[in-house]
Motif scaffolding. Structure first.
Motif, PDB file in Angstrom:
ATOM      1  N   ILE A 123      -8.221   0.362  -5.771  1.00  0.00           N
ATOM      2  CA  ILE A 123      -7.708   1.275  -4.738  1.00  0.00           C
ATOM      3  C   ILE A 123      -7.558   0.534  -3.411  1.00  0.00           C
ATOM      4  N   VAL A 124      -8.547  -0.320  -3.093  1.00  0.00           N
ATOM      5  CA  VAL A 124      -8.470  -1.106  -1.861  1.00  0.00           C
ATOM      6  C   VAL A 124      -7.217  -1.969  -1.875  1.00  0.00           C
ATOM      7  N   LYS A 125      -6.958  -2.602  -3.005  1.00  0.00           N
ATOM      8  CA  LYS A 125      -5.778  -3.466  -3.098  1.00  0.00           C
ATOM      9  C   LYS A 125      -4.491  -2.658  -2.893  1.00  0.00           C
ATOM     10  N   LYS A 126      -4.452  -1.442  -3.422  1.00  0.00           N
ATOM     11  CA  LYS A 126      -3.270  -0.604  -3.236  1.00  0.00           C
ATOM     12  C   LYS A 126      -3.133  -0.188  -1.774  1.00  0.00           C
ATOM     13  N   ALA A 127      -4.247   0.108  -1.126  1.00  0.00           N
ATOM     14  CA  ALA A 127      -4.198   0.474   0.298  1.00  0.00           C
ATOM     15  C   ALA A 127      -3.696  -0.706   1.133  1.00  0.00           C
ATOM     16  N   GLU A 128      -4.181  -1.911   0.786  1.00  0.00           N
ATOM     17  CA  GLU A 128      -3.721  -3.107   1.491  1.00  0.00           C
ATOM     18  C   GLU A 128      -2.239  -3.370   1.223  1.00  0.00           C
ATOM     19  N   GLN A 129      -1.813  -3.053   0.002  1.00  0.00           N
ATOM     20  CA  GLN A 129      -0.392  -3.219  -0.332  1.00  0.00           C
ATOM     21  C   GLN A 129       0.466  -2.244   0.483  1.00  0.00           C
ATOM     22  N   ALA A 130      -0.046  -1.005   0.646  1.00  0.00           N
ATOM     23  CA  ALA A 130       0.673  -0.031   1.470  1.00  0.00           C
ATOM     24  C   ALA A 130       0.799  -0.531   2.901  1.00  0.00           C
ATOM     25  N   ARG A 131      -0.298  -1.126   3.429  1.00  0.00           N
ATOM     26  CA  ARG A 131      -0.260  -1.684   4.780  1.00  0.00           C
ATOM     27  C   ARG A 131       0.768  -2.807   4.883  1.00  0.00           C
ATOM     28  N   SER A 132       0.771  -3.676   3.861  1.00  0.00           N
ATOM     29  CA  SER A 132       1.685  -4.816   3.870  1.00  0.00           C
ATOM     30  C   SER A 132       3.138  -4.363   3.815  1.00  0.00           C
ATOM     31  N   LEU A 133       3.439  -3.402   2.923  1.00  0.00           N
ATOM     32  CA  LEU A 133       4.807  -2.880   2.809  1.00  0.00           C
ATOM     33  C   LEU A 133       5.243  -2.229   4.119  1.00  0.00           C
TER      34      LEU A 133
END
Length: 534
Positions: free
Chosen positions: A78-88
């Motif tokens: 989930i953390v990785k997905k949240a970081e991916q959302a931030r990156s996008l």
């Protein structure tokens, strides 16, 4: 604006803003309107900054919660997905910022001393950049549209409960325009940037960034719920208000969300707005009210406030958080369009079109007048004003809310010119006729050309009473009282000799108005013409 079967209050406000921008296409943009767009742009940028900071803290909260829970494998994903959302989001935000700066650059840049946008009113240069050559679809806005919608697609892949709609829509897919024959054929680039001043383009870009921030916030909210990062923490609680805009036009809806920064779906807060209970959905209070005008400053803005309260139940008892929110009501620009712009004509059907672009589809006009009667037209904003006094005050309302008083000057109807004809040709009053003179005479009232052009239905005149006399010296030889415009004077010709004259005396001229009613024209009942007989 995001599509869907049901529009949120935020989406309706965004649609209203698009209508304001579209209205600019047909208007001469004043400096006052441009200043309002600068104000709106600044407000939107502030909102984007605030939401972006909140989103960043949300990611930190997710990381911290996962760490406290022992970094379980599922939570780490989930953390990785949240970081991916931030990156996008960061990538597309940077793209929009670059797009914004390029619009500033191509439209003339900014004054190095004042920071004022030099090409604020320009639309040609920005169109060459955003739209490109007509029909080419090579403008930068087309690339922006694809990147924005691709961004939403990638965000939706992060969780099964995410179903955010596209951000950059063509007219045919836009809920506000899909049934509008003039707008539904336009693509995203033309819908937003065609003949749009550069300063308004900046506000549009800021609004796009606001939508991106909202999509990210929703994604992080869903992801946080998977690890408990959205649960209420009682060690630090802050009441937060998120208005869609701090600037609203009088007569439109002020819409905002009031919530606790760390609230959770498990919390059941009770909320009030100005002392009255409001609906709470998912821990978020729904605030909606009509913004009332009045008390405007010299810049056309009125400072207002409202108060809210959030009460929650904790193990220690009920706790209430209070908030006072400030907002500004912008005085709507009321535009009056008329053929006779300088003044209205007394006792005539002066047709006006009164528009308030800032209200968009929320504009539901009604009118009252002091010094005149008003007749509502068949189309929105159309009104016929019939002045009965020398000055008229037209009061403009929308949905029952008074917007403004428009002062209108009234001028008298110009008198027609009386002309004499014979055989369809104007009579030569200087040289007259060779004996025995004309066989017929026609008298007409010719309306003022400008008046007839402005109000043709009110410029219908007729000479209804006049007298023709054949005179010799001081003696009248024959006379005819006429009630039509034309009379046969062959009997005058049988008696006329060189040195005689025909005297035309006007008795009565009538005007028919737009209602089909007639009134006498004053000041023409003593007009006399003399036709010499040589």
């Amino acid at each position: 604006m995001a599509g869907g079967a049901k529009e949120s209050p935020r989406q309706r406000m965004i649609g209203m803003m698009y209508l304001v921008l579209t209205a600019l296409l047909a208007l001469q943009v004043s400096n006052t309107v441009l200043e309002k767009f600068i104000f709106i742009d600044e407000s939107l940028r502030h909102s984007v900054s605030t939401t972006t900071e909140t989103n960043s803290r949300s990611v930190d909260a997710i990381r911290e919660t996962v760490k406290k829970n022992g970094n379980r494998e599922r939570d780490v994903s989930i953390v990785k997905k949240a970081e991916q959302a931030r990156s996008l989001t960061s990538k597309v935000m940077k793209r929009l910022s670059d797009f914004r700066e390029e619009i500033v650059k191509v439209s003339g840049g900014k004054d190095p001393e004042t920071g004022v946008l030099l090409g604020a009113k320009d639309y040609d240069k920005q169109m060459a950049y955003t739209i490109g050559p007509e029909g080419s679809k090579k403008g930068e806005a087309y690339k922006i549209q694809k990147e924005l919608n691709d961004y939403v697609t990638e965000i939706n892949k992060l969780h099964k409960d995410l179903n955010e709609s596209s951000i950059a829509l063509d007219g045919k897919d836009h809920p506000l325009y899909k049934n509008n024959p003039e707008q539904k054929s336009k693509d995203f680039a033309y819908l937003n940037f065609d003949h749009t001043p550069a300063v308004a383009c900046l506000a549009i870009v800021s609004e796009l960034q606001s939508k991106v921030a909202r999509v990210e916030a929703k994604a992080l909210e869903v992801l946080a719920s998977e690890v408990g990062a959205d649960q209420l923490k009682f060690d630090k609680i802050v009441a937060v208000v998120k208005p869609q805009s701090q600037v609203v036009a009088a007569g439109t809806e002020y819409v905002a969300e009031m919530f606790l920064a760390a609230s959770s779906s498990g919390a059941k807060p009770e909320m009030t707005f100005n002392g009255k209970a409001i609906s709470v959905e998912g821990g978020i209070g729904q605030i909606k009210f009509k913004a009332q005008g009045g008390g405007y400053d010299k810049e056309g803005k009125a400072k207002k406030t409202w108060k809210g309260a959030i009460k929650i139940n904790t193990p220690l008892g009920d706790t209430t958080f209070e908030v006072t929110e400030e907002y500004f009501v912008a005085k709507p620009v009321v535009q009056v369009q008329s053929q006779a712009v300088s003044a209205l004509y007394y006792n005539c059907g002066n047709e006006l079109v009164v528009n308030v672009p800032a209200l968009g589809t929320a504009y539901q006009p009604s009118f009252k007048a002091n010094g005149a009667s008003v007749i509502k037209g068949s189309k929105k904003g159309e009104v016929t004003v019939v002045p009965t006094k020398g000055n008229v005050t037209l009061s403009v309302y929308s949905s029952g809310n008074k917007l403004d008083d428009i002062k209108l000057r009234v001028k008298p109807v110009p008198k027609p010119e009386i002309k004499v004809f014979s055989g369809r040709k104007p009579v030569d009053l200087r040289n007259g006729y060779t004996a025995p003179g004309p066989r017929s005479i026609e008298v007409k009232a010719i309306p003022d050309a400008d008046f007839k052009s402005f109000l043709p239905k009110d410029a219908r005149y007729k000479v209804v009473a006049w007298e023709a006399t054949l005179a010799r010296g001081k003696r009248g030889l024959a006379s005819k009282k006429v009630t039509s415009e034309t009379v046969n004077v062959s009997d005058f010709a049988a008696k006329a000799k060189s040195g005689d004259r025909i005297v035309i005396e006007i008795k009565r001229v009538m005007r028919m108005n737009f209602r089909g009613q007639t009134e006498a024209v004053k000041g023409l009942d003593d007009v006399i013409f003399t036709i010499p007989i040589n």
